[in-house]
Design an enzyme around this catalytic site. Structure first.
Site: not given
Length: 378
Positions: A23, A107, A149, A210, A235
């Protein structure tokens, strides 16, 4: 199904199948060290850009800092050009002793997708394959595994995750992590765990799930429902580094929910700030710490004036004075358990993309040039 007790990424053995999601501005060396002090897992450095690394950008190089206790160095790499990505992977392996490289194709930030990067890139299957093949080849010379990812796709009408999984497997990736949201969703709504399960059924390499893992029980449920080999936590650990202790216990077959008092949370806050100051110097470390205050105090009764003061802390001494004013015996607010943390926002009406991006899904001759000093993402 029985929960996995470890995770194999090529030659890299991770004792607990838990990965700290990179992050931006969060998973620096101090935070990775703090989380690792609570439980085993793989802790990934915040995202860096391939071109920035290759061209020696000072900001990019400063982000590649590792704690002395960090035995396994893991970095997430962003880029859109196969040549830069391969060269950056070589630098990470040869100069920084990195043991794992994760590639960011998830992203959702508009300044990234408008250049065809992040979650936009898997739409170009040919370009994705070239990047993965080049990076895997470069890293394999050092026996370093490469993972990627991604998200479900641009939106529900432009899904890419099944093709991305196939391409990742063919390119030699050690695993693929899927965030169960589209780029258009960003962090809004609920993560689609069914999509994670479908990806598991369509590839032979490990799939990491995720999205919406707020407690250790969520991780076990995700693995049970999807067949994923492990989880990626983002998060959910903000202001809660002890979540990794609960996760390690859960995958070891022990049901544990840590409920620290406010005094114990204050001690964690002090430890976090101390580590930041060790790595960045006291002035910058305290400034970096400010963003974490709201997450640590979520649900506690600390008043607005206290929160404002902590959000302006400029030295460890001032932090100590403020933390001493908190009620150390205040119990953990159980109402905060299972609740979303960090940014959520609203879904976007459209995904910002380069002109003509949707015209074809190949992109074999396409490469979008990212800026050398661009460090956003995560």
């Amino acid at each position: 199904m029985t929960a996995p007790t470890g995770l194999a990424l090529g030659p890299l053995e991770v004792p607990t199948p838990v990965v700290l999601a990179p992050m931006a501005g969060i998973t620096n060396a101090a935070y990775r060290r703090l989380c690792a002090e609570y439980g085993a897992g793989l802790y990934v450095c915040e995202m860096i850009t391939s071109r920035g690394l290759v061209e020696g950008d000072e900001t990019t190089r400063r982000m590649l800092v590792f704690d002395d206790a960090e035995q396994v160095r893991s970095v997430q790499l962003y880029g859109t050009d196969p040549t830069y990505m391969a060269k950056a992977a070589e630098i990470l392996c040869a100069e920084y002793g990195v043991a794992h490289i994760d590639l960011n194709f998830g992203c959702p930030v508009p300044k990234v997708t408008r250049k065809g990067g992040g979650g936009a890139l898997p739409w170009k299957r040919g370009l994705l394959a070239r990047i993965l093949e080049a990076t895997v080849t470069a890293a394999s010379a050092y026996d370093v595994p490469v993972t990627m990812k991604t998200r479900k796709g641009l939106d529900e009408e432009h899904l890419t995750y099944l093709d991305a999984g196939r391409i990742a497997q063919e390119a030699g990736c050690a695993a693929i992590a899927l965030h169960g949201r589209t780029v258009a969703q960003a962090y809004s709504g609920e993560a689609d765990w069914d999509a994670i399960g479908r990806l598991v059924d369509n590839v032979d390499i490990p799939v990491l799930g995720n999205g919406d893992i707020w407690e250790a029980a969520d991780a076990l449920r995700m693995v049970a429902e999807t067949g994923a080999s492990g989880v990626v936590v983002g998060r959910g650990c903000l202001g809660r580094p002890w979540l990794f202790r609960d996760l390690a216990a859960a995958f070891a077959g022990e049901a544990t929910t840590t409920l620290p008092t406010l005094g114990e949370v204050a001690a964690m806050m002090r430890r976090h700030a101390e580590l930041l100051c060790e790595h960045m110097g006291e002035e910058r470390g305290c400034k970096e710490f400010r963003k974490h205050v709201t997450w640590y105090l979520k649900g506690f009764s600390a008043g607005g004036e206290m929160r404002r003061s902590l959000g302006l802390v400029d030295s460890l001494a001032s932090l100590d004075r403020l933390l001493a004013e908190l009620d150390p015996d205040e119990p953990f607010p159980v109402s905060a358990l299972g609740a979303p943390r960090g940014r959520q926002g609203s879904p976007r009406n459209r995904v910002v993309l380069p002109e003509g991006w949707l015209d074809d899904t190949d992109g074999s001759d396409c490469a979008v040039r990212e800026d050398a000093d661009e460090t956003t993402g995560g």
